[in-house]
Write a protein that holds these residues in place. Structure first.
Motif, PDB file in Angstrom:
ATOM      1  N   ASP A 269      -5.523 -31.327  33.573  1.00 27.25           N
ATOM      2  CA  ASP A 269      -5.858 -32.070  34.785  1.00 27.25           C
ATOM      3  C   ASP A 269      -4.999 -33.322  34.905  1.00 27.25           C
ATOM      4  O   ASP A 269      -4.710 -33.988  33.901  1.00 27.25           O
ATOM      5  CB  ASP A 269      -7.322 -32.518  34.744  1.00 27.25           C
ATOM      6  CG  ASP A 269      -8.272 -31.474  35.313  1.00 27.25           C
ATOM      7  OD1 ASP A 269      -7.853 -30.315  35.475  1.00 27.25           O
ATOM      8  OD2 ASP A 269      -9.431 -31.830  35.597  1.00 27.25           O
ATOM      9  N   PHE A 270      -4.605 -33.641  36.128  1.00 31.48           N
ATOM     10  CA  PHE A 270      -4.066 -34.969  36.384  1.00 31.48           C
ATOM     11  C   PHE A 270      -4.968 -35.654  37.402  1.00 31.48           C
ATOM     12  O   PHE A 270      -5.110 -35.184  38.535  1.00 31.48           O
ATOM     13  CB  PHE A 270      -2.630 -34.943  36.908  1.00 31.48           C
ATOM     14  CG  PHE A 270      -2.096 -36.328  37.146  1.00 31.48           C
ATOM     15  CD1 PHE A 270      -1.863 -37.175  36.070  1.00 31.48           C
ATOM     16  CD2 PHE A 270      -1.887 -36.806  38.429  1.00 31.48           C
ATOM     17  CE1 PHE A 270      -1.411 -38.474  36.275  1.00 31.48           C
ATOM     18  CE2 PHE A 270      -1.424 -38.100  38.640  1.00 31.48           C
ATOM     19  CZ  PHE A 270      -1.191 -38.936  37.553  1.00 31.48           C
ATOM     20  N   VAL A 271      -5.601 -36.736  36.981  1.00 30.74           N
ATOM     21  CA  VAL A 271      -6.540 -37.484  37.829  1.00 30.74           C
ATOM     22  C   VAL A 271      -5.866 -38.797  38.218  1.00 30.74           C
ATOM     23  O   VAL A 271      -5.648 -39.672  37.374  1.00 30.74           O
ATOM     24  CB  VAL A 271      -7.861 -37.754  37.085  1.00 30.74           C
ATOM     25  CG1 VAL A 271      -8.815 -38.533  37.988  1.00 30.74           C
ATOM     26  CG2 VAL A 271      -8.499 -36.435  36.641  1.00 30.74           C
ATOM     27  N   MET A 272      -5.529 -38.926  39.479  1.00 32.85           N
ATOM     28  CA  MET A 272      -4.815 -40.121  39.928  1.00 32.85           C
ATOM     29  C   MET A 272      -5.683 -41.365  39.851  1.00 32.85           C
ATOM     30  O   MET A 272      -6.835 -41.365  40.300  1.00 32.85           O
ATOM     31  CB  MET A 272      -4.302 -39.919  41.353  1.00 32.85           C
ATOM     32  CG  MET A 272      -3.017 -39.138  41.434  1.00 32.85           C
ATOM     33  SD  MET A 272      -2.389 -39.019  43.123  1.00 32.85           S
ATOM     34  CE  MET A 272      -2.835 -37.330  43.489  1.00 32.85           C
ATOM     35  N   ARG A 273      -5.123 -42.388  39.257  1.00 36.78           N
ATOM     36  CA  ARG A 273      -5.739 -43.708  39.238  1.00 36.78           C
ATOM     37  C   ARG A 273      -4.621 -44.687  39.598  1.00 36.78           C
ATOM     38  O   ARG A 273      -3.776 -45.036  38.772  1.00 36.78           O
ATOM     39  CB  ARG A 273      -6.306 -44.052  37.851  1.00 36.78           C
ATOM     40  CG  ARG A 273      -7.543 -43.249  37.484  1.00 36.78           C
ATOM     41  CD  ARG A 273      -8.762 -43.738  38.284  1.00 36.78           C
ATOM     42  NE  ARG A 273      -9.977 -43.007  37.919  1.00 36.78           N
ATOM     43  CZ  ARG A 273     -10.421 -41.933  38.570  1.00 36.78           C
ATOM     44  NH1 ARG A 273      -9.712 -41.459  39.598  1.00 36.78           N
ATOM     45  NH2 ARG A 273     -11.526 -41.344  38.208  1.00 36.78           N
ATOM     46  N   GLY A 274      -4.582 -45.088  40.861  1.00 33.84           N
ATOM     47  CA  GLY A 274      -3.466 -45.912  41.280  1.00 33.84           C
ATOM     48  C   GLY A 274      -3.742 -46.677  42.554  1.00 33.84           C
ATOM     49  O   GLY A 274      -4.880 -46.853  42.971  1.00 33.84           O
ATOM     50  N   VAL A 275      -2.655 -47.128  43.179  1.00 33.58           N
ATOM     51  CA  VAL A 275      -2.750 -47.980  44.361  1.00 33.58           C
ATOM     52  C   VAL A 275      -1.736 -47.509  45.390  1.00 33.58           C
ATOM     53  O   VAL A 275      -0.845 -46.708  45.114  1.00 33.58           O
ATOM     54  CB  VAL A 275      -2.481 -49.460  44.012  1.00 33.58           C
ATOM     55  CG1 VAL A 275      -3.439 -49.931  42.930  1.00 33.58           C
ATOM     56  CG2 VAL A 275      -1.035 -49.693  43.584  1.00 33.58           C
TER      57      VAL A 275
ATOM     58  N   LEU B 266      -4.599 -56.467  46.755  1.00 34.84           N
ATOM     59  CA  LEU B 266      -5.039 -56.453  45.357  1.00 34.84           C
ATOM     60  C   LEU B 266      -4.382 -57.585  44.577  1.00 34.84           C
ATOM     61  O   LEU B 266      -4.998 -58.187  43.698  1.00 34.84           O
ATOM     62  CB  LEU B 266      -4.690 -55.099  44.731  1.00 34.84           C
ATOM     63  CG  LEU B 266      -5.390 -53.888  45.366  1.00 34.84           C
ATOM     64  CD1 LEU B 266      -4.647 -52.612  45.022  1.00 34.84           C
ATOM     65  CD2 LEU B 266      -6.832 -53.806  44.923  1.00 34.84           C
ATOM     66  N   ALA B 267      -3.108 -57.858  44.903  1.00 35.70           N
ATOM     67  CA  ALA B 267      -2.365 -58.955  44.272  1.00 35.70           C
ATOM     68  C   ALA B 267      -1.899 -59.906  45.366  1.00 35.70           C
ATOM     69  O   ALA B 267      -1.414 -59.461  46.403  1.00 35.70           O
ATOM     70  CB  ALA B 267      -1.175 -58.434  43.483  1.00 35.70           C
TER      71      ALA B 267
ATOM     72  N   ARG C 138     -11.579 -56.028  40.857  1.00 37.02           N
ATOM     73  CA  ARG C 138     -12.540 -54.913  40.888  1.00 37.02           C
ATOM     74  C   ARG C 138     -11.838 -53.587  40.604  1.00 37.02           C
ATOM     75  O   ARG C 138     -12.322 -52.761  39.822  1.00 37.02           O
ATOM     76  CB  ARG C 138     -13.215 -54.858  42.270  1.00 37.02           C
ATOM     77  CG  ARG C 138     -14.132 -53.643  42.491  1.00 37.02           C
ATOM     78  CD  ARG C 138     -15.371 -53.755  41.628  1.00 37.02           C
ATOM     79  NE  ARG C 138     -16.184 -52.542  41.655  1.00 37.02           N
ATOM     80  CZ  ARG C 138     -16.047 -51.523  40.813  1.00 37.02           C
ATOM     81  NH1 ARG C 138     -15.119 -51.557  39.858  1.00 37.02           N
ATOM     82  NH2 ARG C 138     -16.846 -50.478  40.884  1.00 37.02           N
ATOM     83  N   ILE C 139     -10.694 -53.378  41.228  1.00 36.46           N
ATOM     84  CA  ILE C 139      -9.993 -52.102  41.094  1.00 36.46           C
ATOM     85  C   ILE C 139      -9.408 -51.924  39.703  1.00 36.46           C
ATOM     86  O   ILE C 139      -9.543 -50.861  39.079  1.00 36.46           O
ATOM     87  CB  ILE C 139      -8.882 -51.989  42.155  1.00 36.46           C
ATOM     88  CG1 ILE C 139      -9.500 -51.830  43.545  1.00 36.46           C
ATOM     89  CG2 ILE C 139      -7.940 -50.830  41.854  1.00 36.46           C
ATOM     90  CD1 ILE C 139     -10.355 -50.594  43.714  1.00 36.46           C
ATOM     91  N   PHE C 140      -8.767 -52.955  39.190  1.00 37.57           N
ATOM     92  CA  PHE C 140      -8.084 -52.792  37.901  1.00 37.57           C
ATOM     93  C   PHE C 140      -9.013 -52.972  36.715  1.00 37.57           C
ATOM     94  O   PHE C 140      -8.912 -52.247  35.719  1.00 37.57           O
ATOM     95  CB  PHE C 140      -6.905 -53.765  37.807  1.00 37.57           C
ATOM     96  CG  PHE C 140      -5.741 -53.372  38.660  1.00 37.57           C
ATOM     97  CD1 PHE C 140      -4.919 -52.325  38.288  1.00 37.57           C
ATOM     98  CD2 PHE C 140      -5.484 -54.044  39.846  1.00 37.57           C
ATOM     99  CE1 PHE C 140      -3.841 -51.940  39.087  1.00 37.57           C
ATOM    100  CE2 PHE C 140      -4.413 -53.666  40.649  1.00 37.57           C
ATOM    101  CZ  PHE C 140      -3.596 -52.615  40.272  1.00 37.57           C
TER     102      PHE C 140
END
Length: 543
Positions: free
Chosen positions: A53-59, A300-301, A315-317
């Motif tokens: 599996d590749f589960v995206m965790r990004g922005v 976010l930044a 919150r996101i990171f």
């Protein structure tokens, strides 16, 4: 999306009611599919070529509006992201991202060990937003990039068009979406393709939910993933989990391709449930957006500075079910020949040619056991870096510089596994003034000398018939001399090359008139005189 476009009005109470009436998806067996290439879909899951599996965790990163902020990819990687969705333009509404630019983005993603989701933003809100382009136009843009994207199936997902339908007749989304997918497959694309929902990505009328099966079945490869954008429509846990579970139950792949958490005039999205549900169901998410958003609450930044995360960024990171806690790097980066060793740092660059708008840099090659595949030239401003250009060789010309401006450059090396070297040493360069070519003569003399140092004098004479307004004088010392103090101008020195820019009281040289510069400098034992001088990039006679 929330940047550079207006969101159509949404009435939260009405939308919530409609969501409860959405037609559920039916589950059917997955059709016969072509052999997997790179990232692919199997049984409703996004997998890598390894079968994991590749589960995206990004922005999301707004590259097309901030093309100089490619350092952002390294910054989001350093904060734990495993993927980034990059905003591009096909030229319909914004400035078209060139083939070379997209190739550089892909190289930057790989250098920073990120999976790269590329999307065309010009389609946003089609049917309701008059300026929006079509999915067919976006598909043609991708076809024009085929030579760049072919062979990158392990690293790149193609998101045909962002939020490609507004709230006007969203049922019209299905046919052009299917047609665009078929057009790309007919052109030979084997990549995983991502399609966004209508209703400005939020699908509050359930068109994508009801028609996802037919769109998916129209893809002969089966390598298609659906993207839902979750903003204020999704303000209750029930709405979020019902929508995501409908796709999971039907074995149809889905991720949250954009989402926001801070409340706005339309409602208060339930980002906690979005992230928790994505983690529980092992679905990807990509937060909107890294920086430069016209709605600052969704940055976010702040100002692209990874040390200045907003509360939304924290919150996101760093929050529960956030990127730092749940992101896993793609297998392709840890299994590329087992190579996790970066190349050696390249040599410190030297400036071979400088004009008012460009500089050509050369550097000594880096080494790597599996070979160096390219170099990234970065421009430094304080501690911050901006990617300037990417090249396969050990020379690059950086363009788009301002006249009479000082810049500092450095270089990184990359290898085939995506490993990036330590940064090279830095070189400082000052561009020329950009004035018209000068007709000039220069007299150089040593006015005084002592052990280890001397005082020099340079007289510039305008031998032309018109005044010289603004100038930059350059020469190269044949020995190891180094200027320590100069008057009559502002000097910089890179290696043996000295660059002197005019100051206010010396900027104009009348016809036949002179300007005198004085300086002190150190020597390395010998003190030979320079023999070539240029003024505004024109060679002067030495008198």
């Amino acid at each position: 999306m929330r940047s550079r476009t207006s969101l159509a009005p949404r009435v939260a109470a009405v939308l919530a009611a409609v969501l409860g009436l959405l037609v559920p998806l039916l589950s059917f067996a997955t059709p016969a599919q072509a052999a997997a290439t790179g990232l692919h879909i199997e049984n409703g899951r996004l997998l890598e070529a390894s079968g994991n599996d590749f589960v995206m965790r990004g922005v999301n990163h707004a590259h097309t509006w901030y093309p100089g902020e490619t350092r952002s990819l390294a910054d989001v990687k350093a904060l734990g992201a495993n993927s980034v969705r990059v905003v591009l333009s096909d030229g319909h509404r914004w400035t078209k991202n060139s083939v070379e630019d997209v190739a550089a983005v892909v190289a930057q993603c790989k250098a920073n060990r990120l999976i790269c989701v590329l999307e065309v933003h010009d389609t946003t809100g089609y049917g309701e937003e008059a300026a929006a382009g079509t999915l067919d136009h976006a598909a043609d843009y991708w076809i024009g990039l085929k030579d760049v994207l072919a062979g990158e199936e392990d690293y790149v997902i193609i998101n045909i068009g962002n939020e490609p339908w507004g709230n006007t007749n969203p049922a019209g989304w299905t046919e052009p979406t299917t047609a665009a997918v078929k057009k790309l497959r007919a052109a030979g694309f084997a990549h995983t393709i991502m399609v966004d929902a209508p209703n400005w990505g939020q699908d509050w009328q359930g068109v994508m939910r009801a028609n996802a099966r037919s769109v998916y079945d129209a893809d002969p490869t089966g390598n298609l993933i659906f993207s839902i954008h979750m903003y204020s429509v999704y303000d209750t846990a029930q709405e979020i989990t019902d929508y995501l579970n409908a796709f999971v139950s039907a074995r149809l792949p889905i991720l949250i391709g954009e989402f926001g958490g801070p409340p706005d005039q339309y409602g208060d999205p339930d980002e906690d449930t979005m992230m928790a549900a994505a983690q529980q169901l092992r679905l990807g998410y990509l937060a909107w957006s890294w920086s430069g958003n016209t709605d600052p609450i969704l940055d976010l930044a702040i100002d692209f500075d990874p040390t200045r995360l907003s509360s939304w960024g924290q919150r996101i990171f760093n929050g529960a079910n956030g990127i730092a806690a749940t992101s896993e790097e793609a297998d392709i980066y840890s299994s590329s020949g087992g190579d996790t060793t970066p190349p050696t740092a390249p040599g410190t660059p030297t400036a071979a040619a400088v004009t008012s708008s460009s500089v050509t840099l050369n550097w000594a090659a880096a080494t790597d056991s599996n070979g160096v595949t390219g170099y990234d030239v970065v421009r430094l401003s304080g501690a911050a870096e901006t990617a300037a250009t990417t090249t396969a060789g050990t020379s690059a010309t950086v363009t788009g510089l301002a006249p009479d401006t000082s810049y500092t450059f450095a270089v990184y090396a990359r290898d085939a596994a995506g490993n990036r070297s330590q940064r090279s040493g830095t070189v400082a360069v000052t561009t020329s003034s950009g004035g018209s070519p000068a007709t000039c003569g220069v007299a150089y003399r040593v006015a005084n000398e002592w052990p280890g140092g001397f005082q020099g004098e340079v007289v510039i004479r305008n031998t032309g018939s018109t005044a010289i307004n603004g100038w930059t004088l350059r020469w190269t010392f044949p020995g190891s001399q180094r200027v320590s103090n100069l008057w009559g101008g502002t000097s910089t020195q890179s290696g043996a090359e000295v660059s002197v820019a005019a100051v206010s009281y010396t900027a104009t040289i009348a016809p036949a008139g002179p300007v005198t510069l004085g300086f002190t400098a150190a020597t390395g034992g010998t003190n030979p005189s320079p023999t070539v001088f240029t003024l505004n990039d024109s060679t002067c006679s030495v008198v």
